[in-house]
Design an enzyme around this catalytic site. Structure first.
Site, PDB file in Angstrom:
ATOM      1  N   HIS A 279       0.849  -1.350  -0.109  1.00 28.43           N
ATOM      2  CA  HIS A 279       0.021  -0.150   0.125  1.00 28.43           C
ATOM      3  C   HIS A 279       0.895   1.288   0.032  1.00 28.43           C
ATOM      4  CE1 HIS A 279       0.471  -0.528   4.223  1.00 28.43           C
ATOM      5  NE2 HIS A 279       0.573   0.487   4.576  1.00 28.43           N
TER       6      HIS A 279
ATOM      7  N   GLU B  45      -3.571   4.067   2.035  1.00 33.26           N
ATOM      8  CA  GLU B  45      -3.979   4.221   3.863  1.00 33.26           C
ATOM      9  C   GLU B  45      -3.845   5.815   3.803  1.00 33.26           C
ATOM     10  OE1 GLU B  45      -0.473   2.690   6.128  1.00 33.26           O
ATOM     11  OE2 GLU B  45      -1.747   3.086   7.812  1.00 33.26           O
TER      12      GLU B  45
HETATM   13 CO    CO Z   1       1.013   1.661   6.198  1.00 30.77          CO
END
Ligand code: CO
Length: 134
Positions: free
Chosen positions: A79, A130
């Protein structure tokens, strides 16, 4: 809305070996492995002048990166984390634009003890995102 790139997280099958790639081969500064049982990962932080890399290895049976490594046995980018000023305003803006927030949509404390949320990879060109409130 999004600010700086806070970190790139890479899931790795062998944390010792991955840390060695970043120290010996790439000449970066890395932390000792840090166990984060609440997140189901052991992580090594790579400090770069403009961002961080987080090397993630599963910890425990319910690790969120276990299935990722089953699909990507040699590891891979897991991510990207972007900083936001206000995570609730950011979340509501995203939802009103059709983006899906994972889980119950309530920010949780992330690896740096700051509130975080994750966004569905299918809404962002196949990349898990995120958001971290600074
Ligand atoms: Co992270």
């Amino acid at each position: 809305m999004i600010g700086r790139l806070n970190h790139i997280a890479i899931a790795v099958p062998d944390l010792t070996n991955a840390a060695k790639e970043y120290t010996q081969t790439l000449g970066a500064k890395v932390s000792e492995p840090i166990k984060l049982p609440n997140h189901g990962v052991t992580t090594v932080f790579v400090e770069l002048p403009n961002t961080k890399i987080e090397l993630l290895h599963p910890l425990g049976d319910n690790s969120p990166i276990k299935s990722f490594l089953e699909k990507n046995p040699s590891g891979g980018v897991h991510h990207l984390c972007f900083e936001v000023k206000n995570i609730i305003i950011a979340r509501d803006h995203l939802i009103s634009n059709g983006a899906r927030v994972l889980g119950d949509g309530i920010p949780k404390l992330g690896a740096h003890d700051k509130p975080v949320l994750f966004l569905h990879p299918k809404d962002f060109s196949g990349t898990l995102i995120e958001l971290e409130e600074l």
